[in-house]
Design a protein around this motif. Sequence first.
Motif, short mmCIF file in Angstrom:
data_model
loop_
_atom_site.label_atom_id
_atom_site.label_comp_id
_atom_site.label_asym_id
_atom_site.label_seq_id
_atom_site.Cartn_x
_atom_site.Cartn_y
_atom_site.Cartn_z
N GLY A 1 10.58 71.59 62.15
CA GLY A 1 10.42 70.20 61.76
C GLY A 1 11.69 69.38 61.68
O GLY A 1 11.64 68.21 61.26
N MET A 2 12.83 69.92 62.10
CA MET A 2 14.09 69.17 62.01
C MET A 2 14.22 68.20 63.17
O MET A 2 13.86 68.52 64.31
CB MET A 2 15.28 70.12 61.97
CG MET A 2 15.35 70.93 60.68
SD MET A 2 16.72 72.11 60.63
CE MET A 2 18.12 71.00 60.46
N GLN A 3 14.73 67.01 62.88
CA GLN A 3 14.98 66.00 63.89
C GLN A 3 16.49 65.77 64.02
O GLN A 3 17.27 66.42 63.35
CB GLN A 3 14.24 64.71 63.52
CG GLN A 3 12.73 64.89 63.46
CD GLN A 3 12.00 63.61 63.06
OE1 GLN A 3 12.23 63.06 62.00
NE2 GLN A 3 11.12 63.15 63.93
N ASP A 4 16.89 64.87 64.91
CA ASP A 4 18.30 64.56 65.16
C ASP A 4 19.01 65.81 65.70
O ASP A 4 19.70 66.53 64.98
CB ASP A 4 18.99 64.05 63.90
CG ASP A 4 20.38 63.45 64.18
OD1 ASP A 4 20.96 63.72 65.25
OD2 ASP A 4 20.86 62.69 63.33
N GLU A 5 18.81 66.06 66.99
CA GLU A 5 19.33 67.29 67.61
C GLU A 5 20.82 67.46 67.43
O GLU A 5 21.30 68.56 67.13
CB GLU A 5 18.97 67.29 69.10
CG GLU A 5 19.40 68.56 69.82
CD GLU A 5 18.98 68.59 71.27
OE1 GLU A 5 19.86 68.46 72.15
OE2 GLU A 5 17.77 68.74 71.52
N ALA A 6 21.59 66.40 67.58
CA ALA A 6 23.05 66.50 67.47
C ALA A 6 23.45 66.93 66.06
O ALA A 6 24.29 67.83 65.88
CB ALA A 6 23.70 65.18 67.84
N ALA A 7 22.87 66.27 65.05
CA ALA A 7 23.21 66.62 63.67
C ALA A 7 22.76 68.03 63.34
O ALA A 7 23.45 68.77 62.61
CB ALA A 7 22.56 65.62 62.71
#
Length: 305
Positions: free
Chosen positions: A115-121
């Motif tokens: 469920g994590m978003q913001d691939e770079a972060a």
Amino acid sequence: MAQLREITAATLREWPLPQPSFDGDKEVRGHILVVGGAREMPGAVILAATAALRAGAGKLTIATAASVAPLVALAIPESRVIGLAETAGGGFTLDAARKLGELHGKADAVLVGPGMQDEAATAELVHALLPRFAGTRLILDAGAMAAVRPREPHLLEETEDRAHFRFAEPVLLTPHAGELAHLGGWKKEEIADAPQDAARRAAAQWNAVVALKGATTVIAAPGGTLWQHQGGNVGLAISGSGDALAGIIAGLAARGASLEQAAAWGVALHASAGEQLSIRFGVLGYLAREISAEVPALLRTLAPA
């Protein structure tokens, strides 16, 4: 070439999972840390964390977006829930690494990604967590697998075909063909045509155990050993199913299973759960949230005679 090992009920019975003693407490059963979720997808970390407990882990800590942490805590009262500061893109700030690092030596296994978003972060966070959790079984799922595509030049190694990252210690990655194509810069069609070769190549390149998910799932270890599982049904191709699988694997790892064993058992349990659910609900229509409830009985069924 390494021998291909088929994952069957007989294979699993000959490869028994670590079992706590009859008087073991929750610490003996293993502490799992699940890092994931976002404002828009709190359900993924709930599915994964629930599955980790169903797989037998004794203690659960969830680290998720501060905005949804109270919701997650209510959904899973068995857990400790840590709220993490969020980026504008739905990921976690690097301060999360410091906060989570306090759990080093306390968690037996760590799952990052559902469920994590913001691939770079998310990739930056994983790189910050790697040294903090050295020696801990680490499972990277979903967006957390972007760690193999680092942007910092000092993390790259030049090879004949392309620059790539190698983990200092093996971790477990759980891609499907599309994700593996994205991570490695390969063609999805080539992976689908030769999954064993693709999984072995990725495992060797990244120094990781790679569970390449599909109707036939292939698991490759960095040394070239391969396992293969065929089973389950199309009903498992549903939102949240991968989160449940990642949680099952992580729970088994927290109990003391190696990454290879946790992956093999996890894939088989996930597929068997789908088969059991299809008997009651039909092949189409059962929910990912129902998968993990099948696991305890299946673990008993697959226990050595």
